[in-house]
Motif scaffolding. Structure first.
Motif: not given
Length: 246
Positions: A171, A174-175, A178, A189, A239, A241-242, A246
């Protein structure tokens, strides 16, 4: 024959160390039987799984030892193998083997966290280039991969919730990937994420699962494959979820 209880305790301790540190079952079975046979047991009865080992000798009480943790530490596996070979060569007694294994199990230090984090950063950044990424993404991948592994280590050590550490680390990776593209620090990304999650991917468990299945250790093979699959799912969910929000 050596003392039967000591034979069982030594054999189970060797198996416990090897399973906890990621050895495949064929290697474990070979090492445990080598110790038992060189102690005078002609036909040892040993049953190994990823969660426990059971051993019995005729004329002695059967013993079971539980496996409560699992990780990857090939150095400890190599040391157990060296100790068993030394016992086979008669350069160590059974008591010395037992004492060496106790010391290995309790006092052998791990690599320091800073070296693990540095290695994770190097692995992630190097693989980002191998996957046709750009040099612009090299440094962001290094930093994100290192931070992701640090978060994985902290969550795994303090909370001990299975698969939660992989999810939280993915998580965060991924955030950060991005955000790094959003603020112009990185170019792609997707490549950054792919490189950064590589230190979390359960490559050794998957390899051991296949080896166990091919060697006839069906129960251990399925258990390890399932664990590796759930780890991969946890990483993928983090990943996903991000990317979804987003």
């Amino acid at each position: 024959m050596e003392d039967k209880d000591l034979i069982i305790e030594t054999t189970l301790l060797a198996g416990k160390i090897m399973i906890e540190n990621g050895a495949d079952m064929a290697r474990i079975d070979d090492t445990l039987k080598r110790i038992a046979k060189n102690s005078g047991v002609t036909d040892p009865d040993i049953f190994e799984t990823t969660t426990g080992i059971m051993m019995s000798i005729k004329g002695a009480n059967a013993q079971v030892i539980a496996i409560e943790k699992r990780r990857i530490d090939l150095e400890r596996i190599s040391r157990v193998n060296d100790i068993s070979r030394a016992y086979q060569a008669k350069t160590k007694t059974l008591r010395e083997v037992h004492d060496h294994l106790m010391t290995l199990d309790q006092t052998t230090p791990d690599f320091r966290l800073r070296w693990l984090v540095l290695a994770a950063g190097i692995v992630g950044a190097t693989l980002e280039i191998m996957y046709n990424g750009s040099w612009q993404d090299f440094l962001p991948t290094f930093v994100i991969s290192a931070l992701g592994y640090y978060l994985f280590y902290v969550v795994n050590t303090r909370f001990k919730v299975k698969f939660a550490s992989e999810f939280v680390a993915a998580l965060a990776i991924g955030a950060l990937a991005v955000l790094s593209v959003k603020y112009g620090l990185a170019k792609n990304y997707s490549i950054v994420i792919i490189g950064s999650v590589m230190p979390l991917v359960p490559g050794v468990p998957l390899t051991n699962a296949v080896r166990d299945l091919l060697a006839g250790h069906i129960l251990s093979g399925i258990a390890r494959a399932t664990e590796a699959l759930l780890t991969a799912v946890a990483i993928g969910m983090g990943i996903a979820c991000v990317l979804r929000f987003f």
